[in-house]
Design an enzyme around this catalytic site. Structure first.
Site, PDB file in Angstrom:
ATOM      1  N   TYR A   1      93.326  14.022 -59.695  1.00 21.36           N
ATOM      2  CA  TYR A   1      93.928  14.174 -61.016  1.00 21.36           C
ATOM      3  C   TYR A   1      92.855  14.549 -62.023  1.00 21.36           C
ATOM      4  O   TYR A   1      91.662  14.266 -61.823  1.00 21.36           O
ATOM      5  CB  TYR A   1      94.669  12.904 -61.446  1.00 21.36           C
ATOM      6  CG  TYR A   1      93.809  11.666 -61.601  1.00 21.36           C
ATOM      7  CD1 TYR A   1      92.996  11.473 -62.729  1.00 21.36           C
ATOM      8  CD2 TYR A   1      93.828  10.668 -60.626  1.00 21.36           C
ATOM      9  CE1 TYR A   1      92.223  10.325 -62.869  1.00 21.36           C
ATOM     10  CE2 TYR A   1      93.048   9.521 -60.771  1.00 21.36           C
ATOM     11  CZ  TYR A   1      92.247   9.356 -61.880  1.00 21.36           C
ATOM     12  OH  TYR A   1      91.471   8.226 -62.023  1.00 21.36           O
TER      13      TYR A   1
ATOM     14  N   VAL B   1      90.572 -19.979 -69.250  1.00 20.11           N
ATOM     15  CA  VAL B   1      91.554 -20.933 -68.722  1.00 20.11           C
ATOM     16  C   VAL B   1      90.981 -21.571 -67.461  1.00 20.11           C
ATOM     17  O   VAL B   1      90.497 -20.880 -66.565  1.00 20.11           O
ATOM     18  CB  VAL B   1      92.892 -20.236 -68.434  1.00 20.11           C
ATOM     19  CG1 VAL B   1      93.849 -21.164 -67.700  1.00 20.11           C
ATOM     20  CG2 VAL B   1      93.519 -19.745 -69.734  1.00 20.11           C
TER      21      VAL B   1
ATOM     22  N   HIS C   1      88.363   1.621 -57.897  1.00 22.53           N
ATOM     23  CA  HIS C   1      88.895   2.958 -58.197  1.00 22.53           C
ATOM     24  C   HIS C   1      87.869   3.733 -59.025  1.00 22.53           C
ATOM     25  O   HIS C   1      87.353   3.216 -60.016  1.00 22.53           O
ATOM     26  CB  HIS C   1      90.214   2.849 -58.961  1.00 22.53           C
ATOM     27  CG  HIS C   1      90.836   4.175 -59.252  1.00 22.53           C
ATOM     28  ND1 HIS C   1      91.428   4.947 -58.279  1.00 22.53           N
ATOM     29  CD2 HIS C   1      90.945   4.892 -60.402  1.00 22.53           C
ATOM     30  CE1 HIS C   1      91.886   6.066 -58.812  1.00 22.53           C
ATOM     31  NE2 HIS C   1      91.602   6.063 -60.094  1.00 22.53           N
TER      32      HIS C   1
ATOM     33  N   HIS D   1      88.380   0.348 -68.555  1.00 18.04           N
ATOM     34  CA  HIS D   1      87.916   1.481 -67.744  1.00 18.04           C
ATOM     35  C   HIS D   1      89.062   2.297 -67.139  1.00 18.04           C
ATOM     36  O   HIS D   1      88.858   3.102 -66.239  1.00 18.04           O
ATOM     37  CB  HIS D   1      86.958   1.019 -66.643  1.00 18.04           C
ATOM     38  CG  HIS D   1      87.531  -0.010 -65.699  1.00 18.04           C
ATOM     39  ND1 HIS D   1      88.490   0.289 -64.779  1.00 18.04           N
ATOM     40  CD2 HIS D   1      87.248  -1.322 -65.534  1.00 18.04           C
ATOM     41  CE1 HIS D   1      88.779  -0.786 -64.069  1.00 18.04           C
ATOM     42  NE2 HIS D   1      88.041  -1.794 -64.519  1.00 18.04           N
TER      43      HIS D   1
ATOM     44  N   ASP E   1     125.269 -10.233 -53.867  1.00 11.94           N
ATOM     45  CA  ASP E   1     126.451  -9.663 -53.217  1.00 11.94           C
ATOM     46  C   ASP E   1     126.376 -10.054 -51.748  1.00 11.94           C
ATOM     47  O   ASP E   1     125.468  -9.612 -51.042  1.00 11.94           O
ATOM     48  CB  ASP E   1     126.450  -8.139 -53.386  1.00 11.94           C
ATOM     49  CG  ASP E   1     127.592  -7.463 -52.653  1.00 11.94           C
ATOM     50  OD1 ASP E   1     128.711  -7.488 -53.165  1.00 11.94           O
ATOM     51  OD2 ASP E   1     127.333  -6.907 -51.568  1.00 11.94           O
TER      52      ASP E   1
END
Length: 825
Positions: free
Chosen positions: A260, A181, A232, A53, A548
């Site tokens: 959109y 699963v 959504h 979808h 770092d």
């Protein structure tokens, strides 16, 4: 199309869980890299989760270098898949339009146009009228301009998945559908087996590409995958009157109106990101984990027109024909979102268990790149590009909380189209982690930001009156800014500044094998005398900088590492994956055990010495050394280090002493004009000194020699040494801009002789040198001081010059205590 063998194999080298676009892409790329004995499982049919979808839009230009490169690769793949497979994904390279309906958005588009230049993407700024010519259905009312990228487009998400699965199958991957699963076994810190309703498969590698089910699958192995399925919506219209036969429209985004569009035959697909979103499948009012129904396969949620009303009304403003169009259907489907809007990729704390999930509604655009980078990660043992901002390990322990994950993810969804200004912090779920002196900071006017759940001082607005408002940078750099930043910077240079760095991540490496471990991981020699501090990097096998930080040898078998707030999980994970099998060294995070205060400036010793009986002279307490001392009765581990280029100490005390130590330092400093400061002043001072920031100036994609850190590379055997070239073809350079109020924020293009040659890694204003400073990687032939370049800042090319670094105190006299103070202006 996924043939179903009669029985599952008893074992496989790699099992991919999830037959959506992510799982099939990983399987496709594993096969392409030559991995055999790969099995892909899906609980139902391919694409039956969120993939089927999806609206299918593909945009390439994103907010990071790595993500943009992944999107660009996806487009290259989609162009050729139709020729490789009988399943044509329907790639439509119609281009994309992004509109600006506000001045702030127009500034964003100008910035994006500059960013695109560094990738060679043919993005161009166009007028509202030109945008309307490309998309005749739109109204140009209120549009200030647009950007157009002709190589963007859209495709069919299901057909893309089938094409990837077909390529994987032809490469030897076995695909089993209708195979749920039920468990993942792990022991000894490694994944061992995948359990299914049809039998078990022993596996040394497992990829959790379960989409919205990824959190549930992760829990089977004791792994937290922080995603929230968000409902959504988008609609599909019937054909619109006036559309010419064969007329093609670019995709269209109007982020100021949250909407959109893309073409769908002679009709349109229209969707958006509403301000009042709908998280889905959470239990106990969001306090419990997700509970997706076991039979939720190939299904949609009920239409929610009330929630979609704002989006519909906005769509009519931009495309007037939407007022009268007939709607074929309203699609309401769950999409997996993460708490920061980035993918969840990479290996988890369970070795051999990888994740490729959390696609945040742009997974179709990135699916090709996702499959490529995850497959490379699996085959090579480490990512081949900088993926830290997508690495699942970036999420701290706070995301084990469903409630915290929910509020952060909700904010991400509801602000999906908002402009994100530099220095702008998320607000949801705050405050969560507060330093010991938090109440003092608030009482004294702190402007607080957030990083990795920590509340941190950006600046104290109470210092603003001491600053210079005329120095406010132009444009975005001046949005989240205060004259207090400059005041705190200059006060530290002239007298002293006190900074709360308690959020810095702290890691202890202990055991008889600790020294040997660090010798093998660090390019610098860190196994020095007790009491010595060393600045170093840890490198990957490509020679890129993975970590770092500074390392202090506290005891014979105890080393203390201090690294950035957001990098603790990354650095600890990197170290742990290299721990010796014999248990002779251990690594643990001790961040919360220590408060840390930095006292820096020419008067730092004058402030600190009366509070301690220990001798703080240069002879007794030299630069880059650590001592156990007492300060105002508080036991303190004092490190004579600096990140601003001034005399001073970082003072670490057990957290329970933190509030009292801060007040004692503050009160002792008042006769010496001590100012409390925030991280923005630190950043300004570190730019003047040329101190690098990991994940910006240096990343896993750059070597120490490229990053100007070759001085840290010593002659011993360490990971990545064989990949280093002492004479690299590009180098990190310090640039000073001609216009001091034009401030680079990062990612701006840099050009020389009319050609784009690099991009800015970080930038800001130096209040002592009174210059706008930027760092950028340039070809070695352009890296000489005096070379003229230009930096594009919001559409304007600003003249700049490569300069010798550091700009401030190049001989380091102030760091070593040889200069009293700066003259006051």
């Amino acid at each position: 199309m996924a043939r179903r063998p009669l029985a599952l194999p008893a074992s496989a080298r790699c099992v991919v869980i999830g037959g959506g676009v992510g799982g099939t892409s990983v399987a496709y790329h594993l096969a392409e890299l030559g991995m055999r004995d790969v099995v892909l499982l899906d609980r139902n049919q391919l694409t039956s989760g969120s993939t089927f979808h999806s609206a299918g839009l593909v945009g390439q230009l994103r907010g990071s270098v790595s993500l943009t490169k992944m999107m660009m690769y996806s487009v290259e793949l989609y162009r050729r898949l139709g020729e490789e497979s009988e399943f044509d994904p329907g790639w439509s390279e119609v281009g994309s339009l992004r509109l600006a309906s506000s001045r702030a958005r127009m500034e964003e588009l100008r910035r994006q146009a500059g960013w695109a230049k560094t990738f060679g993407l043919p993005l161009e700024l166009i007028s509202a009228e030109e945008a309307a010519e490309l998309f005749p259905l739109m109204s140009a009312d209120g549009v200030l301009g647009a950007v157009y990228l002709p190589t963007d487009g859209y495709l069919d998400p299901s057909q893309l998945t089938y094409a990837l699965a077909d390529g994987a199958r032809r490469g030897g991957v076995e695909i089993f559908t209708n195979t749920r699963v039920t468990g993942i076994d792990a022991s000894g810190g490694r994944v061992r087996r995948v359990r299914t309703e049809r039998g078990d498969i022993d596996a040394e590698l497992v990829v959790n590409a379960g989409g919205m089910y990824a959190a549930e699958i992760g829990r089977m192995a004791g792994v937290r995958v922080p995603i929230v399925p968000m409902a959504h919506e988008y609609l599909v219209t019937q054909p619109l009157a006036g559309r010419s036969p064969g007329e093609r429209l670019p995709t269209l985004r109007d982020p100021d109106h949250l909407i959109y569009f893309r073409e769908d035959g002679a009709g349109l697909v229209m969707g958006g990101y509403e301000r009042h979103c709908a998280p889905w499948s959470l239990t106990h009012g969001g306090a419990g984990f997700d509970a997706i129904p076991s039979d939720f396969n190939g299904r949609l949620l009920e239409e929610d027109w009330d929630r979609f009303e704002e989006i519909v009304e906005n769509s009519k403003l931009r495309v007037p024909a939407m007022a009268d169009v007939k709607v074929t259907k309203l699609i309401n489907g769950p999409e997996a979102f993460t708490p920061d809007g980035e993918f969840c990729l990479g290996e988890t704390e369970v070795r051999g268990l990888f994740v490729a999930a959390g696609f945040c509604a742009h997974g179709l655009a990135g699916a090709g790149g996702i499959g490529k980078v995850v497959a490379e990660w699996i085959v090579d043992g480490e990512p081949q590009i900088d993926l830290w901002h997508m690495d699942i390990r970036r999420f701290g322990r706070q995301y084990c909380s469903p409630a915290y994950t929910l509020v952060r993810t909700t904010e991400v969804y509801e602000t999906y189209y908002d402009i994100r200004y530099p220095g702008q912090d998320r607000e949801a779920g705050r405050p969560l982690r507060t330093p010991a002196a938090y109440s003092w900071h608030r009482e004294h006017g702190a402007s607080l930001g957030e990083k990795s759940g920590w509340e941190r001082v950006n600046w104290y607005e109470s210092n603003a009156a001491r600053g210079d408002e005329s120095l406010r940078p132009r444009g975005w750099a001046g949005e989240y800014w205060s004259p207090a930043i400059g005041a705190e910077h200059l006060a530290t240079r002239e007298s002293a500044g006190l900074f709360d760095e308690s959020s810095f991540a702290k890691i202890e490496i202990a055991g008889p094998g600790a020294a040997d471990l660090l010798r093998r991981l660090c390019d610098n020699d860190v196994a020095r005398d007790i009491g010595r501090i060393t600045y170093t990097q840890m490198l990957n096998h490509r020679g890129g900088i993975e970590c770092d930080f500074t390392v202090a040898r506290v005891e014979e078998e105890l080393f203390s590492i201090v690294t950035g707030t957001a990098f603790g999980n990354h650095d600890l994970s990197w170290i742990r994956r290299h721990l010796p099998d014999d248990g002779s060294a251990s690594a643990r995070d001790v961040t919360s055990q220590w408060s840390c205060y930095a006292l820096w400036g020419p008067r730092a010793r004058d402030i600190l010495q009366p509070l301690t009986p220990q001798d703080l002279s240069n002879e007794a307490f030299p630069y880059m050394s650590v001592r156990e001392i007492t300060v105002a009765g508080v036991p303190v581990r004092a490190l004579r280090v600096t990140f601003v280029g001034e005399l001073g100490w970082e003072l670490y005390c057990p957290t329970e002493y933190g509030a009292g130590l801060w007040v004692a330092l503050w009160e002792a400093g008042q006769p010496h004009d001590l100012v409390a400061g925030g991280y923005r002043a630190i950043d300004s001072m570190r730019l003047e000194k040329g101190y690098r920031v990991w994940a910006a100036d240096i990343t896993p994609d750059e070597t120490p020699y490229e990053g100007g850190l070759g001085f840290a590379v010593k002659d011993h055997d360490f990971i990545g040494r064989d990949a280093l070239d002492p004479a690299p073809s590009r180098r990190l350079c310090c640039l000073v801009l001609e216009d001091p109020r034009s401030v680079a924020l990062g990612n701006e293009p840099v050009r020389a002789n009319g050609e784009v040659t690099g991009r800015v890694t970080s930038g800001g204003y130096g209040y002592t040198v009174e210059r706008s400073i930027a760092y950028a990687y340039l070809p070695a032939e352009l890296a000489e001081p005096g070379t003229a370049v230009e930096v594009e800042i919001f559409g304007d090319w600003i003249s700049a010059e490569v300069t010798r670094e550091p700009l401030f105190d190049p001989d380091g006299e102030r760091v070593r205590g040889g200069v009293a103070s700066l003259p006051r202006s």
